[in-house]
Motif scaffolding. Structure first.
Motif, PDB file in Angstrom:
ATOM      1  N   ALA A 126       0.827  -1.207   0.000  1.00  0.00           N
ATOM      2  CA  ALA A 126       0.000   0.000   0.000  1.00  0.00           C
ATOM      3  C   ALA A 126       0.861   1.256   0.000  1.00  0.00           C
ATOM      4  CB  ALA A 126      -0.916   0.000   1.222  1.00  0.00           C
ATOM      5  N   GLU A 148       1.046   5.580   0.584  1.00  0.00           N
ATOM      6  CA  GLU A 148       0.557   6.448   1.655  1.00  0.00           C
ATOM      7  C   GLU A 148      -0.886   6.876   1.423  1.00  0.00           C
ATOM      8  OE1 GLU A 148       3.123   9.745   2.234  1.00  0.00           O
ATOM      9  OE2 GLU A 148       4.883   8.538   2.770  1.00  0.00           O
ATOM     10  N   LEU A 151      -4.262   4.922   2.851  1.00  0.00           N
ATOM     11  CA  LEU A 151      -4.814   5.052   4.198  1.00  0.00           C
ATOM     12  C   LEU A 151      -5.832   6.177   4.310  1.00  0.00           C
ATOM     13  CD1 LEU A 151      -1.516   4.563   6.251  1.00  0.00           C
ATOM     14  CD2 LEU A 151      -3.267   2.861   5.721  1.00  0.00           C
ATOM     15  N   THR A 152      -5.828   7.101   3.363  1.00  0.00           N
ATOM     16  CA  THR A 152      -6.729   8.257   3.444  1.00  0.00           C
ATOM     17  C   THR A 152      -7.770   8.272   2.334  1.00  0.00           C
ATOM     18  OG1 THR A 152      -5.148   9.579   2.159  1.00  0.00           O
ATOM     19  CG2 THR A 152      -4.959   9.654   4.568  1.00  0.00           C
ATOM     20  N   GLN A 185      -9.278   0.726   3.006  1.00  0.00           N
ATOM     21  CA  GLN A 185      -8.239   0.586   4.026  1.00  0.00           C
ATOM     22  C   GLN A 185      -8.008  -0.865   4.456  1.00  0.00           C
ATOM     23  OE1 GLN A 185     -10.573   3.491   4.816  1.00  0.00           O
ATOM     24  NE2 GLN A 185      -9.136   4.432   3.380  1.00  0.00           N
ATOM     25  N   THR A 186      -8.499  -1.815   3.672  1.00  0.00           N
ATOM     26  CA  THR A 186      -8.174  -3.228   3.897  1.00  0.00           C
ATOM     27  C   THR A 186      -7.558  -3.777   2.612  1.00  0.00           C
ATOM     28  OG1 THR A 186     -10.279  -4.159   3.127  1.00  0.00           O
ATOM     29  CG2 THR A 186     -10.164  -3.433   5.430  1.00  0.00           C
ATOM     30  N   THR A 233      -6.931   1.961  -5.568  1.00  0.00           N
ATOM     31  CA  THR A 233      -6.700   1.777  -4.132  1.00  0.00           C
ATOM     32  C   THR A 233      -5.296   2.181  -3.703  1.00  0.00           C
ATOM     33  OG1 THR A 233      -6.051  -0.537  -4.509  1.00  0.00           O
ATOM     34  CG2 THR A 233      -8.371  -0.104  -3.980  1.00  0.00           C
ATOM     35  N   HIS A 272      -2.171   0.862  -4.524  1.00  0.00           N
ATOM     36  CA  HIS A 272      -1.282  -0.238  -4.170  1.00  0.00           C
ATOM     37  C   HIS A 272      -0.339  -0.508  -5.344  1.00  0.00           C
ATOM     38  CE1 HIS A 272      -4.219  -0.831  -0.957  1.00  0.00           C
ATOM     39  NE2 HIS A 272      -3.360  -1.658  -0.370  1.00  0.00           N
TER      40      HIS A 272
END
Length: 344
Positions: free
Chosen positions: A91, A93, A96-97, A156-157, A181, A183
């Motif tokens: 992932a 940064e 996460l947001t 966030q998963t 996402t 990633h």
């Protein structure tokens, strides 16, 4: 309302159970209160469908609106189809947001940049799961709404649940998911089943686990015993140990509902004789498949009841520890081809 939209609506109505038809149509919100109340849900389903088609034509609804009804139905009945799980890797940064609005815009933008004709419908469920319905076309044909792909993802998963995805569209969807996402890549975790909730609970450890203890509690702490002969006390201790080992592997509550566990064998003959079988260079290949209405509950019962040897073999405990139900078992000796896939 064109013929393809009518065909899709008839197909959806046939799939919806009669006892769920009222609640599903009520959530659709494309009929006025008066129109909805005009439907008689005690009538045969084919007659309800004809009346519903008339109301849809009266409201000038299209295939776009009909697909919303199918999405509602699939969310309510997620077991109508097999699910496969993928895992997003590395992932960034921004992962996460990321929120729903950003994900929706980014996913549609990237997917439509990869294929010209595609219809995407995205809906957030009550449990914060993002449901995506994709109807695929190509550069020359319109999207086929009769064979959609479904995607479920919690932001966030790292896990993505896929249903109805064919090989042709797999790289396109994977690329769009990775970019949307934030990633680096995505991989198959070799876990599949019809119960979406069970797959999610198994991967996210949302079931009651029991962790191993170095010194198990004495037997009398759990169930005080009256005076028993030594042999009965010994049997009780063995039963207690079996329950403890079963709980440490499979947890102490209701287990996720998996229907199958599959083991692909590629192993060499290990007997002492060096005859025809021992001289064979190629590994023996076979498939072992365990099936049950709840394979984890069955395995737990076999262990706790003494029907299976304890401690639990890694071949079975890996289902919950690694979160997968497909394994490839190979020898590590020289000269054997290594088949891609998870190995035990």
């Amino acid at each position: 309302m064109d013929d393809s939209a009518k065909q899709l609506l008839r197909l959806i109505i046939r799939r919806i159970p009669s006892n769920k038809l009222y609640s599903t149509l009520r959530k659709w919100e494309h009929l006025s209160k008066k129109q909805f109340e005009s439907l008689d849900f005690t009538q045969p389903k084919w007659l309800i469908c004809d009346n519903l088609l008339s109301l849809c034509e009266e409201n000038d609804l299209s295939a776009k609106h009909v697909t919303e009804l199918e999405l509602i139905h699939r969310i309510e009945q997620p077991t109508q189809g097999a699910w496969h799980v993928c895992q997003l890797i590395d992932a960034q940064e921004e992962a996460l947001t990321s929120d729903l609005l950003q994900f929706r815009e980014s996913f549609k933008l990237h997917l439509k940049g990869l294929i010209s004709h595609v219809a995407v419908k995205i809906k957030k469920h009550e449990d914060d799961a993002i449901w995506i319905r994709i109807a695929w076309g190509d550069n020359f044909t319109k999207p086929n709404h009769l064979k959609p792909t479904y995607v479920v993802h919690h932001l966030q998963t790292p896990y993505v649940f896929l249903s109805g995805l064919n090989v042709k569209h797999k790289p396109l969807l994977h690329q769009a998911l990775v970019l949307a996402t934030h990633h680096e890549s995505i991989k198959d975790v070799h876990l599949s089943g019809r119960c979406l909730t069970a797959l999610r609970d198994l991967l996210m450890r949302q079931y009651k686990q029991v962790f191993p203890v170095k010194h198990p509690r004495p037997l009398q702490e759990r169930s005080p015993l009256l005076t028993h002969p030594n042999i009965e006390n010994e049997h009780a201790k063995h039963a207690e140990n079996r329950l403890q080992m079963a709980s440490e592997v499979f947890g102490d509550g209701t287990l996720p509902k998996l229907e199958t566990a599959l083991y692909k064998l590629e192993t060499r003959y290990r007997g002492k004789e060096r005859g025809t079988m021992g001289a064979r260079e190629e590994p023996f290949r076979g498939v072992v498949r365990f099936s049950s209405s709840n394979i984890l509950e069955s395995l737990k019962y076999c262990t706790s009841s003494g029907m299976a040897a304890a401690p639990v073999t890694p071949l079975l405990s890996s289902i919950v520890q690694k979160g997968r139900n497909y394994f490839v078992i190979t020898d590590k000796g020289p000269g054997l081809s290594q088949t891609p896939g998870p190995k035990v």
